[in-house]
Motif scaffolding. Structure first.
Motif, short mmCIF file in Angstrom:
data_model
loop_
_atom_site.label_atom_id
_atom_site.label_comp_id
_atom_site.label_asym_id
_atom_site.label_seq_id
_atom_site.Cartn_x
_atom_site.Cartn_y
_atom_site.Cartn_z
N LEU A 27 -11.43 -1.04 -1.56
CA LEU A 27 -10.38 -0.75 -2.54
C LEU A 27 -10.94 0.03 -3.72
O LEU A 27 -10.31 0.98 -4.20
CB LEU A 27 -9.72 -2.04 -3.02
N ALA A 31 -9.95 3.85 -4.64
CA ALA A 31 -9.44 4.13 -5.98
C ALA A 31 -10.24 5.25 -6.64
O ALA A 31 -9.67 6.12 -7.31
CB ALA A 31 -9.50 2.86 -6.83
N CYS A 39 -6.05 -1.06 -6.12
CA CYS A 39 -4.92 -1.90 -5.74
C CYS A 39 -5.33 -3.36 -5.87
O CYS A 39 -6.51 -3.70 -5.81
CB CYS A 39 -4.55 -1.66 -4.29
N THR A 40 -4.33 -4.20 -6.00
CA THR A 40 -4.56 -5.64 -5.96
C THR A 40 -3.82 -6.21 -4.76
O THR A 40 -2.85 -5.63 -4.28
CB THR A 40 -4.08 -6.32 -7.25
N SER A 69 -4.27 1.85 -0.32
CA SER A 69 -4.52 2.48 -1.61
C SER A 69 -3.70 3.75 -1.79
O SER A 69 -3.13 3.99 -2.86
CB SER A 69 -6.01 2.82 -1.77
N ASN A 72 0.12 2.74 -2.08
CA ASN A 72 0.47 1.73 -3.06
C ASN A 72 1.21 2.34 -4.24
O ASN A 72 0.84 3.40 -4.74
CB ASN A 72 -0.79 1.00 -3.55
N GLY A 74 1.64 0.63 -7.11
CA GLY A 74 1.21 -0.04 -8.33
C GLY A 74 1.46 -1.54 -8.31
O GLY A 74 0.97 -2.26 -9.17
N ILE A 77 -0.20 -5.81 -3.26
CA ILE A 77 0.13 -5.64 -1.84
C ILE A 77 0.30 -7.01 -1.20
O ILE A 77 -0.52 -7.90 -1.37
CB ILE A 77 -0.98 -4.85 -1.14
#
Length: 158
Positions: A27, A31, A39-40, A69, A72, A74, A77
């Protein structure tokens, strides 16, 4: 001469404790390439990734985190978003936010490329870098799909 000292690295399914740090690494890596915040994952998504049997091994995990990623929006997930992307998924296809389910690989690749191009305002070099493909590969695919060389809008294309 790699055969002097053979090393056996067990598959990811045999070392589930490695999944969370690998997820975090991929991740962060994605990013950085996308030039955005990492992402979380919701708790159910983290559990899914730890329990999954990983037939595609670490490469499958890396590709999944890259795809997550790129697509996403924001929000954290969820497991429902990840299920459709897992190999040999026994879970029914779930709605994945803005990502349509039930697409064949060609259509999914096109959607991924178009979405990434939109994110980078049509900047092809940044898009190719974010996707981990060459600029020539990206340009060839766009040409096959009928996009003009200076096209700046992609998401509305059919």
């Amino acid at each position: 001469r790699l055969n002097v000292l053979p090393l056996r690295v067990p598959p990811l399914r045999e070392r589930r404790e490695d999944v969370p740090p690998l997820v975090q690494h991929f991740l962060l890596q994605s990013a950085a390439r996308l030039r955005k915040d990492p992402c979380t994952l919701q708790a159910d998504a983290r559990n899914l990734l730890t329990e999954y049997h990983w037939p595609g091994n670490v490469r499958e995990l890396e590709n999944l985190m890259t795809r997550a990623s790129v697509l996403n929006t924001g929000k954290p997930i969820s497991a429902d978003e990840l299920w459709p992307w897992l190999l040999n998924s026994t879970q029914p296809m779930a709605a994945a936010g803005e990502v349509p389910t039930g697409l064949n690989m060609h259509d999914m690749e096109r959607k991924l490329i178009e979405t990434t191009l939109e994110q980078f305002g049509g900047h092809r070099a940044k898009t190719a870098e974010a996707l981990g493909i060459g600029l020539r590969t990206l340009s060839r695919k766009l040409k096959q799909w009928g996009y003009a060389p200076r096209t700046r809008s992609f998401a509305k294309a059919s």
